[in-house]
Motif scaffolding. Sequence first.
Motif, PDB file in Angstrom:
ATOM      1  N   SER A   1       0.823  -1.213   0.000  1.00 49.03           N
ATOM      2  CA  SER A   1       0.000   0.000   0.000  1.00 49.03           C
ATOM      3  C   SER A   1       0.855   1.260   0.000  1.00 49.03           C
ATOM      4  N   VAL A   2       2.073   1.172   0.564  1.00 48.11           N
ATOM      5  CA  VAL A   2       2.926   2.358   0.589  1.00 48.11           C
ATOM      6  C   VAL A   2       3.333   2.766  -0.829  1.00 48.11           C
ATOM      7  N   LEU A   3       3.543   1.775  -1.711  1.00 46.93           N
ATOM      8  CA  LEU A   3       3.876   2.093  -3.102  1.00 46.93           C
ATOM      9  C   LEU A   3       2.668   2.697  -3.817  1.00 46.93           C
ATOM     10  N   LYS A   4       1.478   2.169  -3.522  1.00 45.02           N
ATOM     11  CA  LYS A   4       0.279   2.731  -4.132  1.00 45.02           C
ATOM     12  C   LYS A   4       0.063   4.171  -3.690  1.00 45.02           C
ATOM     13  N   ALA A   5       0.362   4.451  -2.414  1.00 47.52           N
ATOM     14  CA  ALA A   5       0.190   5.810  -1.901  1.00 47.52           C
ATOM     15  C   ALA A   5       1.170   6.779  -2.550  1.00 47.52           C
ATOM     16  N   ILE A   6       2.354   6.277  -2.882  1.00 50.62           N
ATOM     17  CA  ILE A   6       3.384   7.149  -3.457  1.00 50.62           C
ATOM     18  C   ILE A   6       3.188   7.356  -4.949  1.00 50.62           C
ATOM     19  N   PHE A   7       2.882   6.269  -5.679  1.00 51.01           N
ATOM     20  CA  PHE A   7       2.936   6.323  -7.140  1.00 51.01           C
ATOM     21  C   PHE A   7       1.584   6.409  -7.835  1.00 51.01           C
ATOM     22  N   ASP A   8       0.524   5.883  -7.216  1.00 52.50           N
ATOM     23  CA  ASP A   8      -0.765   5.879  -7.899  1.00 52.50           C
ATOM     24  C   ASP A   8      -1.548   7.153  -7.599  1.00 52.50           C
ATOM     25  N   MET A   9      -2.204   7.660  -8.633  1.00 60.55           N
ATOM     26  CA  MET A   9      -3.051   8.828  -8.466  1.00 60.55           C
ATOM     27  C   MET A   9      -4.315   8.415  -7.717  1.00 60.55           C
ATOM     28  N   PRO A  10      -4.872   9.309  -6.874  1.00 60.38           N
ATOM     29  CA  PRO A  10      -6.122   8.975  -6.184  1.00 60.38           C
ATOM     30  C   PRO A  10      -7.249   8.742  -7.180  1.00 60.38           C
ATOM     31  N   GLU A  11      -8.126   7.795  -6.834  1.00 60.13           N
ATOM     32  CA  GLU A  11      -9.227   7.474  -7.726  1.00 60.13           C
ATOM     33  C   GLU A  11     -10.212   8.632  -7.822  1.00 60.13           C
ATOM     34  N   ASP A  12     -10.773   8.768  -9.009  1.00 66.21           N
ATOM     35  CA  ASP A  12     -11.760   9.813  -9.214  1.00 66.21           C
ATOM     36  C   ASP A  12     -13.037   9.499  -8.450  1.00 66.21           C
ATOM     37  N   ASP A  13     -13.692  10.547  -8.000  1.00 65.78           N
ATOM     38  CA  ASP A  13     -14.974  10.396  -7.324  1.00 65.78           C
ATOM     39  C   ASP A  13     -16.015   9.938  -8.336  1.00 65.78           C
ATOM     40  N   PRO A  14     -16.635   8.751  -8.138  1.00 63.39           N
ATOM     41  CA  PRO A  14     -17.613   8.267  -9.124  1.00 63.39           C
ATOM     42  C   PRO A  14     -18.851   9.151  -9.231  1.00 63.39           C
ATOM     43  N   ASN A  15     -19.091   9.999  -8.195  1.00 61.09           N
ATOM     44  CA  ASN A  15     -20.263  10.876  -8.221  1.00 61.09           C
ATOM     45  C   ASN A  15     -19.973  12.220  -8.871  1.00 61.09           C
ATOM     46  N   TYR A  16     -18.679  12.424  -9.228  1.00 62.49           N
ATOM     47  CA  TYR A  16     -18.309  13.698  -9.835  1.00 62.49           C
ATOM     48  C   TYR A  16     -18.580  13.658 -11.330  1.00 62.49           C
ATOM     49  N   ASN A  17     -19.330  14.617 -11.825  1.00 57.78           N
ATOM     50  CA  ASN A  17     -19.719  14.647 -13.238  1.00 57.78           C
ATOM     51  C   ASN A  17     -19.313  15.989 -13.836  1.00 57.78           C
ATOM     52  N   PRO A  18     -18.094  16.085 -14.383  1.00 58.37           N
ATOM     53  CA  PRO A  18     -17.619  17.364 -14.903  1.00 58.37           C
ATOM     54  C   PRO A  18     -18.347  17.747 -16.177  1.00 58.37           C
ATOM     55  N   LEU A  19     -18.288  19.034 -16.497  1.00 60.32           N
ATOM     56  CA  LEU A  19     -18.861  19.507 -17.746  1.00 60.32           C
ATOM     57  C   LEU A  19     -18.038  18.978 -18.912  1.00 60.32           C
TER      58      LEU A  19
END
Length: 216
Positions: A180-198
């Motif tokens: 998990s430490v590698l995921k915290a360092i290298f992976d981008m946070p997941e997008d909010d599934p409820n977020y609906n951009p224009l």
Amino acid sequence: MTRSFLLQQLELITPFQLYFNPELIFKHFQIWRLITNYLFFGPVGFNFLFNMIFLYRYCRMLEEGSFRGRTADFVFMFLFGGLLMTLFGLFVNLVFLGQAFTIMLVYVWSRRNPYVRMNFFGLLIFQAPFLPWVLMGFSLLLGNSIIVDLLGIAVGHIYFFLEDVFPNQPGGGRLLRTPSVLKAIFDMPEDDPNYNPLPEERPGGFAWGEGQRLGG
């Protein structure tokens, strides 16, 4: 890697300061040798250029292909492969493992792209899974030891089996899990599934940036 190469060419460091030596590592605490032995590919020449081209090409294709969006898993493959090669290096007389690492990348890519047709210098046409063995044969023709190639193939096969084969077998499961430490360092946070951009406006109304899957 580039910095190490430049320092060596300027004779600020020598291969004797880089090579893998368990006694110097564990008794004299020259820990840097665990890493630097992967960064030396010999003097500039055909073998050096050959390794640089293959390292860049297949590292990039893996990153943009099966590891796309999975940077932490990509880094974990590097660490897992490097650890195995280092352990094997304790039992075989190898002082530089960079070429074995390159072959490992080639092996993993070739097994994950089994239907890609390869053309080797216009002389041979074959399916991708045969590529590591063709490279080993080519190395043998050049008079080089194939122990390095066999080590890279062995480590690549172990990773591929544990990551791609065993989890899909009856009673199998994933034995390799990215910390998990590698995921915290290298992976981008997941997008909010409820977020609906224009909708994003694209210049000229074209779908810029769309591409095709590698090998497609």
